[in-house]
Design a protein around this motif. Structure first.
Motif, PDB file in Angstrom:
ATOM      1  N   GLN A 189       0.837  -1.200   0.000  1.00 32.15           N
ATOM      2  CA  GLN A 189       0.000   0.000   0.000  1.00 32.15           C
ATOM      3  C   GLN A 189       0.875   1.255   0.000  1.00 32.15           C
ATOM      4  O   GLN A 189       0.602   2.222  -0.721  1.00 32.15           O
ATOM      5  CB  GLN A 189      -0.902  -0.012   1.236  1.00 32.15           C
ATOM      6  CG  GLN A 189      -2.001   1.041   1.231  1.00 32.15           C
ATOM      7  CD  GLN A 189      -3.074   0.767   0.189  1.00 32.15           C
ATOM      8  OE1 GLN A 189      -3.246  -0.374  -0.230  1.00 32.15           O
ATOM      9  NE2 GLN A 189      -3.788   1.792  -0.211  1.00 32.15           N
ATOM     10  N   VAL A 190       1.940   1.222   0.790  1.00 34.83           N
ATOM     11  CA  VAL A 190       2.861   2.358   0.831  1.00 34.83           C
ATOM     12  C   VAL A 190       3.550   2.535  -0.517  1.00 34.83           C
ATOM     13  O   VAL A 190       3.724   3.657  -1.013  1.00 34.83           O
ATOM     14  CB  VAL A 190       3.906   2.169   1.948  1.00 34.83           C
ATOM     15  CG1 VAL A 190       4.961   3.272   1.885  1.00 34.83           C
ATOM     16  CG2 VAL A 190       3.242   2.147   3.310  1.00 34.83           C
ATOM     17  N   SER A 193       1.677   4.570  -2.912  1.00 35.18           N
ATOM     18  CA  SER A 193       1.225   5.888  -2.459  1.00 35.18           C
ATOM     19  C   SER A 193       1.950   7.029  -3.161  1.00 35.18           C
ATOM     20  O   SER A 193       3.054   6.870  -3.689  1.00 35.18           O
ATOM     21  CB  SER A 193       1.449   6.010  -0.940  1.00 35.18           C
ATOM     22  OG  SER A 193       2.843   6.043  -0.643  1.00 35.18           O
ATOM     23  N   SER A 194       1.319   8.197  -3.125  1.00 36.01           N
ATOM     24  CA  SER A 194       1.946   9.389  -3.697  1.00 36.01           C
ATOM     25  C   SER A 194       3.175   9.795  -2.889  1.00 36.01           C
ATOM     26  O   SER A 194       4.131  10.346  -3.442  1.00 36.01           O
ATOM     27  CB  SER A 194       0.931  10.539  -3.740  1.00 36.01           C
ATOM     28  OG  SER A 194       0.433  10.823  -2.442  1.00 36.01           O
TER      29      SER A 194
END
Length: 213
Positions: A189-190, A193-194
């Motif tokens: 998920q990280v 990420s932006s």
């Protein structure tokens, strides 16, 4: 979905796509070696004979999957190349964004790299090298060489080393996800990420970018 052999060309294309999609889903769950033809057919809602008919065998199906993925990656890299003439200063941030998306959208490819490419000398490994690092490496090398000529990339940077560094920065966290997740809490998920993209962009632009004049 019909379990027989479709006669219509459009339906045949749909069947082939369904088998390729099934291979992606299964590879995200288990290793290439453990996936059976029967599982692939069941996942695609068809008969095992369809794999032989369209791809020859299981290996042929996964080679076709690598080819499809390679074409999609090449198209997205080409979109970045188009920016060279109009927005060369935005190439590095956009490049990071595109490659990060590609890596996170294809977890099956990461699994295949770990299970087959890094550990086995096989036909699938050779085909992976031809469709992924060789093709993408050439595109990135040309991209970095042009950026250097335009003054966006530092003059003292070796474009080949820059290409290798970019691939390492983008690919290693996905391949080593179990390790960095347990130690640092950086999970998939990280990596999507932006914040992660901004981090990579900062490393590249400050490490490779030409200082302002």
């Amino acid at each position: 979905m019909s379990r027989g052999r479709p006669q219509d060309p459009e339906k045949q294309a749909q069947m082939m796509s369904a088998l390729l999609d099934a291979a992606e889903r299964l590879l995200d769950q288990k290793s290439y070696q453990s996936i059976t033809i029967r599982e692939l057919a069941a996942e695609a809602g068809t008969q095992s004979a369809m794999i032989s008919y369209y791809f020859g065998n299981k290996e042929g199906l996964f080679i076709a999957l690598l080819d499809r993925s390679g074409r999609q990656r090449q198209q997205r890299i080409q979109e970045v190349v188009f920016l060279l003439e109009t927005q060369p200063e935005s190439v590095l941030p956009v490049l990071v964004d595109r490659i990060a998306d590609m890596m996170s959208e294809e977890p099956w490819l990461v699994h295949l790299i770990k299970d087959e490419v890094l550990t086995r000398e096989a036909k699938l490994r050779a085909h992976f090298v031809k469709t992924f690092p060789a093709r993408m490496g050439e595109s990135l090398l040309n991209l970095f060489t042009t950026l250097q000529q335009k003054g966006i990339l530092r003059e003292d940077i070796n474009p080949k080393f820059a290409t290798a560094s970019l691939i390492s920065l983008m690919a290693f966290p996905m391949i080593a996800e179990p390790l960095i997740q347990d130690v640092l809490g950086v999970d998939r998920q990280v990596l999507r990420s932006s914040a992660w993209k901004q981090h990579l962009t900062l490393l590249l632009t400050q490490g490779l970018g030409s200082p302002p004049r």
